[in-house]
Enzyme design. Structure first.
Site, PDB file in Angstrom:
ATOM      1  N   HIS A 190       1.112  -1.156   0.023  1.00  0.00           N
ATOM      2  CA  HIS A 190      -0.116   0.094   0.028  1.00  0.00           C
ATOM      3  C   HIS A 190       0.924   1.241  -0.073  1.00  0.00           C
ATOM      4  O   HIS A 190       0.708   2.161  -0.826  1.00  0.00           O
ATOM      5  CB  HIS A 190      -1.013  -0.038   1.297  1.00  0.00           C
ATOM      6  CG  HIS A 190      -1.873   1.254   1.349  1.00  0.00           C
ATOM      7  ND1 HIS A 190      -2.703   1.364   2.369  1.00  0.00           N
ATOM      8  CD2 HIS A 190      -2.339   2.098   0.244  1.00  0.00           C
ATOM      9  CE1 HIS A 190      -3.379   2.672   2.037  1.00  0.00           C
ATOM     10  NE2 HIS A 190      -3.162   2.916   0.843  1.00  0.00           N
ATOM     11  N   ASP A 291       9.431  -0.124   7.716  1.00  0.00           N
ATOM     12  CA  ASP A 291       9.922   0.862   8.375  1.00  0.00           C
ATOM     13  C   ASP A 291      11.306   0.696   8.792  1.00  0.00           C
ATOM     14  O   ASP A 291      12.377   1.140   9.082  1.00  0.00           O
ATOM     15  CB  ASP A 291       8.829   1.234   9.320  1.00  0.00           C
ATOM     16  CG  ASP A 291       8.355  -0.015  10.084  1.00  0.00           C
ATOM     17  OD1 ASP A 291       8.589  -0.955   9.610  1.00  0.00           O
ATOM     18  OD2 ASP A 291       7.712   0.094  11.337  1.00  0.00           O
TER      19      ASP A 291
END
Length: 447
Positions: A190, A291
């Site tokens: 996404h 991340d």
């Protein structure tokens, strides 16, 4: 003659170092045996005793390493003084200009990453309430998951926001042992699609990424508007974040909401990036855990982010792929700034690398060094600002845990750390958990 003098000096240095270690070894052989450690049952009854013992052992190791380091430093200094007589003077490089930061009228969209939380309304309400200009800060909500209730909430804002939908809702083929991480794979997919829309389709020069479970501070837009020029002009920076990983109420100075820092740790949770960075990252974007991937040396490349003393975002979303553990243990305690700071009227040039490294390192290593146990018991309160030194992964983790800061490391970088230094408040005074001043870089094996 010069070679003989050099060889002689090196030989004497080696003799001194070996002799010192021989005396040290003799001291350890001949000193009385220390008292026995508490039994396992005693430690089980008194966890505080175990903590004190671990801290005591870590401090003993730190003290011994410091003595060894001091001796080596003396040898190096004497050798450097001798060599200085033969050194040809060099001209210092010109200093970088200190240019005050001025606000930029550039259009910076707020990209809200949404999925199946209908509570995205709380995030959007705050963004719209504090937004100073719809033209300068368009809000684009990118939705994954196909959750209809969430889609209806987003649609209810009409033209106040732009709603885009990630088209591929299929499951991702993963290895059997990664099936439980399917959510992390979908999140990475996404992000890649949404950032591609922002930079490749809409052609924005920068964007602030916000998750759908974040609430923003009153000066959220002001903060990013003021720091954008720094990010654009300083190649040693690669992001600006609204988040302080150690931003709990008791660990920040509430009287200084204007205080900003550089950090080597990628914080996320409300962060500004440039189109140039996306062009660099997109071709190698990971399939999952984006991340932590950002925190690896291959991506960071020695660059830093800007982060605040007091966070400009707060997460309210317990529901998620991490099942709420990290939220309950840590995230829900982060303080959200409530005092508006006019950042665009402040001179933020102190955050430029040359000025920051000079002033911040002088502040940290000019602070008196104090043992962690004395910091914990609030001894020598008159010192105000102090430094606690660590030299190994284990001593960092022991001291961080004792002082209540995040003790995990990503590729050797501590959360909120800069050049290995973690700065925070402890019982009303500023504390720097820092490596020796001779620190030369992160060890990626510290994980």
């Amino acid at each position: 003659m010069l070679k003989k003098q050099t060889a002689g000096l090196v030989l004497w240095g080696a003799i001194i170092f070996v002799g010192w270690n021989a005396l040290l070894l003799l001291f350890f052989w001949t000193r009385p045996a220390p008292g026995r450690l508490p039994s396992d049952s005693a430690l089980g009854d008194d966890p505080a005793s175990l903590t004190r013992e671990v801290i005591h052992l870590a401090e003993d190791a730190e003290a011994e390493l410091e003595r060894q380091r001091g001796l080596l430093q003396q040898i190096k200094e004497h050798y450097a003084l001798w060599r200085q007589r033969w050194r040809v003077p060099t001209v210092a490089p010109p200093a970088w200009p200190r240019v005050p930061v001025t606000p930029s009228p550039v259009q910076i969209p707020i990209l809200v990453i949404a999925c199946d939380r209908s509570t995205v309304r709380r995030c959007l309400d705050k963004l719209l309430h504090y937004r100073p200009s719809a033209e300068r800060f368009p809000i684009i909500v990118s939705q994954d998951c196909g959750h209809e209730e969430t889609a209806q909430v987003i649609a209810s804002y009409g033209t106040a926001v732009t709603h885009i939908r990630q088209p591929d809702l299929s499951n991702i083929a993963v290895q059997p042992d990664h099936r439980k991480f399917q959510g992390y794979y979908k999140i990475a997919r996404h992000y890649r699609w949404a950032l591609g829309q922002i930079f490749n389709k809409f052609k924005f020069p920068a964007a602030v990424v916000v998750e759908d479970d974040l609430e923003v501070a009153p000066d959220f837009f002001e903060y990013f508007q003021a720091t954008y020029p720094l990010l654009r002009t300083d190649p040693s920076l690669w992001c600006v974040s609204a988040w302080n990983d150690n931003g709990k109420e008791q660990m920040v100075d509430s009287s200084k909401p204007e205080l900003l820092y550089r950090t080597d740790f990628f914080p996320g949770l409300g962060w500004l990036l440039l189109a140039d960075l996306w062009a660099e990252l997109e071709p190698k974007w990971p399939k999952a855990f984006w991340d932590d991937w950002m925190r690896r040396p291959e991506q960071r490349k020695g660059r830093a982010c800007i982060r605040p003393e007091i966070s400009r975002t707060m997460t309210f979303g317990r529901k998620g792929v991490s099942h709420g553990q990290f939220f309950d243990q840590h995230l829900k305690f982060i303080k959200l700034n409530q005092q508006f700071v006019p950042f665009t009227q402040l001179d933020l040039s102190y955050l430029q690398q040359e000025a920051y490294d000079r002033d911040f390192l002088a502040q940290v290593y000019g602070a008196p060094q104090l043992q962690v146990e004395k910091v914990r018991t609030n001894d020598q309160k008159e010192l105000g600002e102090v430094r606690v030194q660590y030299t190994s992964r284990d001593s960092f983790k022991a001291f961080a845990k004792a002082l209540g800061v995040m003790d995990d490391l990503k590729s050797g970088v501590p959360r909120a750390g800069y050049r290995g230094i973690v700065t925070f408040q402890f019982r009303g005074r500023r504390v720097h958990l820092a490596p020796p001043q001779t620190w030369t870089g992160y060890d990626p094996s510290w994980n």
